[in-house]
Motif scaffolding. Sequence first.
Motif, PDB file in Angstrom:
ATOM      1  N   ALA A 332       3.695 -10.841  95.244  1.00  0.00           N
ATOM      2  CA  ALA A 332       2.721 -11.821  94.754  1.00  0.00           C
ATOM      3  C   ALA A 332       2.016 -11.293  93.503  1.00  0.00           C
ATOM      4  CB  ALA A 332       1.711 -12.140  95.852  1.00  0.00           C
ATOM      5  N   ILE A 333       1.609 -10.024  93.529  1.00  0.00           N
ATOM      6  CA  ILE A 333       0.949  -9.426  92.357  1.00  0.00           C
ATOM      7  C   ILE A 333       1.900  -9.367  91.174  1.00  0.00           C
ATOM      8  CG2 ILE A 333      -0.077  -7.303  91.473  1.00  0.00           C
ATOM      9  CD1 ILE A 333      -1.191  -6.798  94.268  1.00  0.00           C
ATOM     10  N   LEU A 334       3.159  -8.989  91.442  1.00  0.00           N
ATOM     11  CA  LEU A 334       4.154  -8.934  90.367  1.00  0.00           C
ATOM     12  C   LEU A 334       4.373 -10.315  89.749  1.00  0.00           C
ATOM     13  CD1 LEU A 334       6.252  -7.317  88.781  1.00  0.00           C
ATOM     14  CD2 LEU A 334       7.895  -7.780  90.613  1.00  0.00           C
ATOM     15  N   ALA A 335       4.454 -11.341  90.593  1.00  0.00           N
ATOM     16  CA  ALA A 335       4.640 -12.702  90.075  1.00  0.00           C
ATOM     17  C   ALA A 335       3.438 -13.138  89.254  1.00  0.00           C
ATOM     18  CB  ALA A 335       4.877 -13.667  91.239  1.00  0.00           C
ATOM     19  N   LEU A 336       2.217 -12.808  89.705  1.00  0.00           N
ATOM     20  CA  LEU A 336       1.006 -13.143  88.935  1.00  0.00           C
ATOM     21  C   LEU A 336       1.005 -12.463  87.578  1.00  0.00           C
ATOM     22  CD1 LEU A 336      -1.805 -13.067  91.650  1.00  0.00           C
ATOM     23  CD2 LEU A 336      -1.093 -15.037  90.298  1.00  0.00           C
ATOM     24  N   LEU A 337       1.382 -11.197  87.543  1.00  0.00           N
ATOM     25  CA  LEU A 337       1.402 -10.457  86.275  1.00  0.00           C
ATOM     26  C   LEU A 337       2.433 -11.053  85.316  1.00  0.00           C
ATOM     27  CD1 LEU A 337       1.126  -6.758  87.527  1.00  0.00           C
ATOM     28  CD2 LEU A 337      -0.625  -8.095  86.358  1.00  0.00           C
ATOM     29  N   LEU A 338       3.620 -11.348  85.822  1.00  0.00           N
ATOM     30  CA  LEU A 338       4.656 -11.919  84.956  1.00  0.00           C
ATOM     31  C   LEU A 338       4.249 -13.296  84.430  1.00  0.00           C
ATOM     32  CD1 LEU A 338       7.876 -10.936  86.943  1.00  0.00           C
ATOM     33  CD2 LEU A 338       6.983  -9.879  84.869  1.00  0.00           C
TER      34      LEU A 338
END
Length: 361
Positions: A332-338
């Motif tokens: 979820a954090i990775l998707a938010l950052l991308l």
Amino acid sequence: MAEESKIQKKEVKEIDLTVLFQKLYAHRKKLYKAAGIGLLAGLVIGFSLPKTYQVDVSLSPESGMNGTSGLSGIASMFGLGNGSSGFGEDALTFNMFPEIVKTNPFALEMLQIPIQTQKEKQILLYDYLDTEKRPWWSYIAQAPGMILSLFKEKEADTVRTIDPFHLTPAQTGHIERLKKVLKVETDKKTNMTKVSVSLQDPLAAAVVADSAVHKLQEYITDYRTRKAKQDYDFQLSLCEQYKKEYFEAQQAYARFADANRNVILQTVTTEKERLQKNLSLAEQIYSQSMGQLQVLRGKVQEAKPVFAVVEPATVPLAPSSPRKMMIMVGFAILALLLESVWILFGEDTCRQLKRTLKKED
């Protein structure tokens, strides 16, 4: 003037950050959607990974091991010794355990041990590794190789047909798989060695960890005591020979004395004295060889390393991986950052590229 310029720079930075946050807030629905997709992807991956159980065994060698020359011999046997490296035998002691576990001879011995599982009564570790589950994407990645293998002749893939000099691809794969699930780490400060085993069956993990510790102890003990055992076996053969010569001299003296009990002749007396001297010499040599044998037996016992198992192997009650919640949060954090990078910089960059391409056309 200098102070005014600093204030202006601060205001520019604050304005830039405010604009960025406002831009992200304006596209908050996209961010929510990206976080949801990340959670869903993490959920799928987390449930696709099979459960694994980890068993840790901690052991500490006796301090006397650090001053022996046998350990440097083991290290040189596995290509670890280097007289010009500047490390003493203590460093070799701490570093040798993980390297021994990574060698093919040790792995081949481990693959042949019988283990107990919760489903099977008894199975070889070599065959058990084939029963472990893998995530679905690994089968997709191996699909081309599996298709090609259908057109090839199937090679014998059993632990009983292993030739250490000529390993098959399947056997090499088993060795590499074992090296991934069996790890050994040493701590130079505390002089502690930790053996870790991660398998999908908790009982099998505990059995393999306990077997690995015993196998490692046997491996080191056998090498350290090999020279002492050779000396002991050689001395034992000499003792058997001297014992035989002593008994033969004893029998020869007894037979001659019984046959010439009442004979008083100089030749008989001389022969009797000669046989008695031979008997005394044989007895002395046999006694001295037995003394040396006892000394060598003590050296064999002294050369054996002693390990104190601080934390023994126990069957784990809960799996150590996968940590589904951590995977979901991470995706979820990775998707938010991308998505944030795309909103802040990606969209504008794509627009500029499109405008540039249209102008060139």
